[in-house]
Scaffold this motif. Sequence first.
Motif, PDB file in Angstrom:
ATOM      1  N   VAL A 270      75.433  63.395  31.599  1.00  0.00           N
ATOM      2  CA  VAL A 270      75.177  61.954  31.677  1.00  0.00           C
ATOM      3  C   VAL A 270      74.654  61.523  33.048  1.00  0.00           C
ATOM      4  N   PHE A 271      75.174  62.149  34.106  1.00  0.00           N
ATOM      5  CA  PHE A 271      74.824  61.735  35.471  1.00  0.00           C
ATOM      6  C   PHE A 271      73.980  62.815  36.145  1.00  0.00           C
ATOM      7  N   PRO A 272      72.710  62.532  36.434  1.00  0.00           N
ATOM      8  CA  PRO A 272      71.848  63.551  37.045  1.00  0.00           C
ATOM      9  C   PRO A 272      72.428  64.016  38.386  1.00  0.00           C
ATOM     10  N   ALA A 273      72.223  65.283  38.657  1.00  0.00           N
ATOM     11  CA  ALA A 273      72.808  65.883  39.858  1.00  0.00           C
ATOM     12  C   ALA A 273      72.262  65.269  41.141  1.00  0.00           C
ATOM     13  N   ASP A 274      71.038  64.733  41.087  1.00  0.00           N
ATOM     14  CA  ASP A 274      70.452  64.171  42.306  1.00  0.00           C
ATOM     15  C   ASP A 274      70.780  62.700  42.504  1.00  0.00           C
ATOM     16  N   LYS A 275      71.690  62.172  41.673  1.00  0.00           N
ATOM     17  CA  LYS A 275      72.074  60.761  41.807  1.00  0.00           C
ATOM     18  C   LYS A 275      73.581  60.643  42.057  1.00  0.00           C
TER      19      LYS A 275
ATOM     20  N   ILE B 278      67.720  48.444  37.591  1.00  0.00           N
ATOM     21  CA  ILE B 278      68.177  49.743  38.077  1.00  0.00           C
ATOM     22  C   ILE B 278      69.487  50.152  37.399  1.00  0.00           C
ATOM     23  N   GLN B 279      69.718  51.446  37.435  1.00  0.00           N
ATOM     24  CA  GLN B 279      70.988  52.001  36.953  1.00  0.00           C
ATOM     25  C   GLN B 279      71.799  52.438  38.168  1.00  0.00           C
ATOM     26  N   ASN B 280      73.005  51.932  38.277  1.00  0.00           N
ATOM     27  CA  ASN B 280      73.863  52.254  39.412  1.00  0.00           C
ATOM     28  C   ASN B 280      74.613  53.568  39.163  1.00  0.00           C
ATOM     29  N   LEU B 281      73.843  54.642  39.009  1.00  0.00           N
ATOM     30  CA  LEU B 281      74.421  55.911  38.560  1.00  0.00           C
ATOM     31  C   LEU B 281      75.482  56.449  39.512  1.00  0.00           C
ATOM     32  N   GLY B 282      75.208  56.398  40.807  1.00  0.00           N
ATOM     33  CA  GLY B 282      76.144  56.957  41.778  1.00  0.00           C
ATOM     34  C   GLY B 282      77.486  56.241  41.736  1.00  0.00           C
TER      35      GLY B 282
ATOM     36  N   ASN C 149      80.814  46.927  47.739  1.00  0.00           N
ATOM     37  CA  ASN C 149      80.071  46.538  48.935  1.00  0.00           C
ATOM     38  C   ASN C 149      79.546  47.784  49.655  1.00  0.00           C
ATOM     39  N   ARG C 150      80.385  48.820  49.760  1.00  0.00           N
ATOM     40  CA  ARG C 150      79.942  50.062  50.401  1.00  0.00           C
ATOM     41  C   ARG C 150      78.836  50.719  49.563  1.00  0.00           C
ATOM     42  N   TRP C 151      78.915  50.577  48.260  1.00  0.00           N
ATOM     43  CA  TRP C 151      77.853  51.087  47.392  1.00  0.00           C
ATOM     44  C   TRP C 151      76.540  50.357  47.664  1.00  0.00           C
ATOM     45  N   GLU C 152      76.588  49.043  47.752  1.00  0.00           N
ATOM     46  CA  GLU C 152      75.368  48.291  48.070  1.00  0.00           C
ATOM     47  C   GLU C 152      74.763  48.798  49.370  1.00  0.00           C
ATOM     48  N   GLN C 153      75.638  49.137  50.322  1.00  0.00           N
ATOM     49  CA  GLN C 153      75.158  49.495  51.657  1.00  0.00           C
ATOM     50  C   GLN C 153      74.628  50.908  51.763  1.00  0.00           C
ATOM     51  N   THR C 154      75.155  51.826  50.917  1.00  0.00           N
ATOM     52  CA  THR C 154      74.837  53.243  51.133  1.00  0.00           C
ATOM     53  C   THR C 154      74.295  53.955  49.901  1.00  0.00           C
ATOM     54  N   GLY C 155      74.158  53.285  48.790  1.00  0.00           N
ATOM     55  CA  GLY C 155      73.863  53.984  47.531  1.00  0.00           C
ATOM     56  C   GLY C 155      72.406  54.011  47.119  1.00  0.00           C
ATOM     57  N   ALA C 156      71.503  53.616  48.003  1.00  0.00           N
ATOM     58  CA  ALA C 156      70.111  53.438  47.586  1.00  0.00           C
ATOM     59  C   ALA C 156      69.500  54.681  46.945  1.00  0.00           C
ATOM     60  N   SER C 157      69.908  55.849  47.386  1.00  0.00           N
ATOM     61  CA  SER C 157      69.283  57.070  46.865  1.00  0.00           C
ATOM     62  C   SER C 157      69.932  57.555  45.574  1.00  0.00           C
ATOM     63  N   ALA C 158      70.965  56.897  45.132  1.00  0.00           N
ATOM     64  CA  ALA C 158      71.694  57.364  43.946  1.00  0.00           C
ATOM     65  C   ALA C 158      71.515  56.426  42.755  1.00  0.00           C
ATOM     66  N   VAL C 159      70.410  55.703  42.727  1.00  0.00           N
ATOM     67  CA  VAL C 159      70.102  54.851  41.583  1.00  0.00           C
ATOM     68  C   VAL C 159      68.852  55.397  40.891  1.00  0.00           C
ATOM     69  N   ALA C 160      68.650  54.939  39.675  1.00  0.00           N
ATOM     70  CA  ALA C 160      67.429  55.259  38.934  1.00  0.00           C
ATOM     71  C   ALA C 160      66.918  53.959  38.317  1.00  0.00           C
TER      72      ALA C 160
ATOM     73  N   THR D  77      66.851  49.903  47.983  1.00  0.00           N
ATOM     74  CA  THR D  77      67.272  50.396  46.672  1.00  0.00           C
ATOM     75  C   THR D  77      66.196  50.120  45.625  1.00  0.00           C
ATOM     76  N   ILE D  78      65.699  48.882  45.612  1.00  0.00           N
ATOM     77  CA  ILE D  78      64.688  48.494  44.622  1.00  0.00           C
ATOM     78  C   ILE D  78      63.392  49.240  44.864  1.00  0.00           C
ATOM     79  N   GLU D  79      62.982  49.278  46.128  1.00  0.00           N
ATOM     80  CA  GLU D  79      61.688  49.899  46.436  1.00  0.00           C
ATOM     81  C   GLU D  79      61.754  51.414  46.307  1.00  0.00           C
ATOM     82  N   GLY D  80      62.924  51.977  46.533  1.00  0.00           N
ATOM     83  CA  GLY D  80      63.075  53.445  46.473  1.00  0.00           C
ATOM     84  C   GLY D  80      62.835  54.036  45.104  1.00  0.00           C
ATOM     85  N   VAL D  81      62.958  53.235  44.062  1.00  0.00           N
ATOM     86  CA  VAL D  81      62.723  53.753  42.710  1.00  0.00           C
ATOM     87  C   VAL D  81      61.450  53.176  42.083  1.00  0.00           C
ATOM     88  N   GLY D  82      60.573  52.668  42.936  1.00  0.00           N
ATOM     89  CA  GLY D  82      59.265  52.277  42.433  1.00  0.00           C
ATOM     90  C   GLY D  82      59.205  50.920  41.776  1.00  0.00           C
TER      91      GLY D  82
END
Lengths: 308, 308
Positions: A294-299, B123-127, B146-157, B193-198
């Motif tokens: 369900v959760f991709p490894a890179d996310k 976006i999907q907040n997968l992380g 709040n910590r997710w908002e601050q650090t999770g940009a690379s873990a969304v799709a 976060t928004i821009e990182g996934v296109g």
Amino acid sequence: MTRLFPGAGRGPVLRQPWAPAVAGALALAGCATAPSTAPATVAATPATPAVPPTMQWLYGSGEGAASSIQAYHAFRDHVLAAARARPVDSVVLAEGSTLEAPRFIPCGDRPFAVVLDVDETAIQNLGFEYQDALQPGRGYDQQLWNRWEQTGASAVAPIPGAVGALRAVRDAGVAVIFNSNRLAENAAQTVATIEGVGLGPARHGETLYLKGDIAPGSEKDPRRAAIAGRYCVIALAGDQLGDFSDLFNARTLPVAARRAAATSGPLVTMWGNGWFVLSNPVYGSGLRGGFDDVFPADKRWSDPAGEE
Amino acid sequence: MTRLFPGAGRGPVLRQPWAPAVAGALALAGCATAPSTAPATVAATPATPAVPPTMQWLYGSGEGAASSIQAYHAFRDHVLAAARARPVDSVVLAEGSTLEAPRFIPCGDRPFAVVLDVDETAIQNLGFEYQDALQPGRGYDQQLWNRWEQTGASAVAPIPGAVGALRAVRDAGVAVIFNSNRLAENAAQTVATIEGVGLGPARHGETLYLKGDIAPGSEKDPRRAAIAGRYCVIALAGDQLGDFSDLFNARTLPVAARRAAATSGPLVTMWGNGWFVLSNPVYGSGLRGGFDDVFPADKRWSDPAGEE
């Protein structure tokens, strides 16, 4: 939406109402007496389970209802436009198709039809699901479901949007055909169920196909092919990928690959454009997978504040 | 679909994977190693919780992905058609509207825009959800989010369908504006976060509105009104009714009445026709209600075979 509950002053709502049930401590929203206006944080007696969030969303929420109304609006608009345009191809995959190389059964000059699944596509199985929610540990009971097919006709409701959409397409001269895995031996009761909520008529063998019709088993491709031999099928509606093609249910298809099959490749343009999916998180072939499925490894993400 | 699992020979699948977790005995689909091709009936070690069915459906299933692709196809087609047609009215309710007597803010000759929520809409907040699924008893933790908002940009799709739809509407000259209840203090990270996934660009105060912008609090009506003062808003997209109007979140509205507000009255025609809902059974304002809220009293059923 973000985590913050919309509407000032409401405060955070426990996001996973099933979680306290897991802990065995607090049952959320278990009050089965008067309808609640407050967020679902009332402690229930241990004997009353919580309504699972899947059912709160699908059967209880404005969001779930809006989702199906939206799907049926798109279905209706597409069907009316296609019926005017006389398409060359149907929306039923031809034998020999693959997910990467799909081909559609041509329409010829056959009369128009739409094909819909029944359960959680056209109707809501409220009576059965109510019982299921009261018995959270029970698991699937095929005999119980069979008794539901036989006796539950008065305890269903139409999926929001379905009645108006089917009326509009019938008024436009398009046949409405149901393709369901309910049992052929319960055909009369299934007809009563469909017709009882204003979605009929349905006639087994003409506008209602059931499990084992045309070919044995639960696969729906043979029935779709038979229908497409008599009609120009211009729309399919269902809550499971198998309502569109059995190719999505190939046993060799792992969870993530099955999702990829729906999100990429030439068939992706079909969603909302001849193939109409009704959201159903309550049961079905979508409810599969462990964490790596369900959760991709890179996310992946870890709380920078460390373990709580 | 019916209770029978599509695909001959697969047999029944435990329909409520969370149920055994509730019983505290069997964790379903808990195998977190290799992706699974088999139905999710593998017993997990007690330390590995099950992925909740809401997340299996939304993040893991082809059904969930198809549902959002379908919504974004409809969104895109509607926006492109509206941009050609120069509508008189926007899709933003004017002040003084009620659910029974809605009025829309007129467009004038303002430039076109669409307004979308961010979380589980674009976006999907997968992380974050991965972590949440690993801690089923925890409940909502605002600081963690709040910590997710601050650090999770690379873990969304991106939500399936969103990237292509937003590209198409931007190519048609329509502005894309995000209206989110993420915190204004985290604006830079939310932009990333928004821009990182296109899905970008996003610029706070221009094409990104956050909690507390325009007016304090989580209500989105004031921000929509501000946007509609600058643009002709031709589509709204969201996963919660509050992404369309705060009227749906009036505190006096019980669960069933809130659903009725979405399914009847003059606004029902908006679904899929200017208002586009993305299905999200994982969290939010739809996950409310006890048995009497969710299951109508006239749709009850008892097993004719009696108690099991």
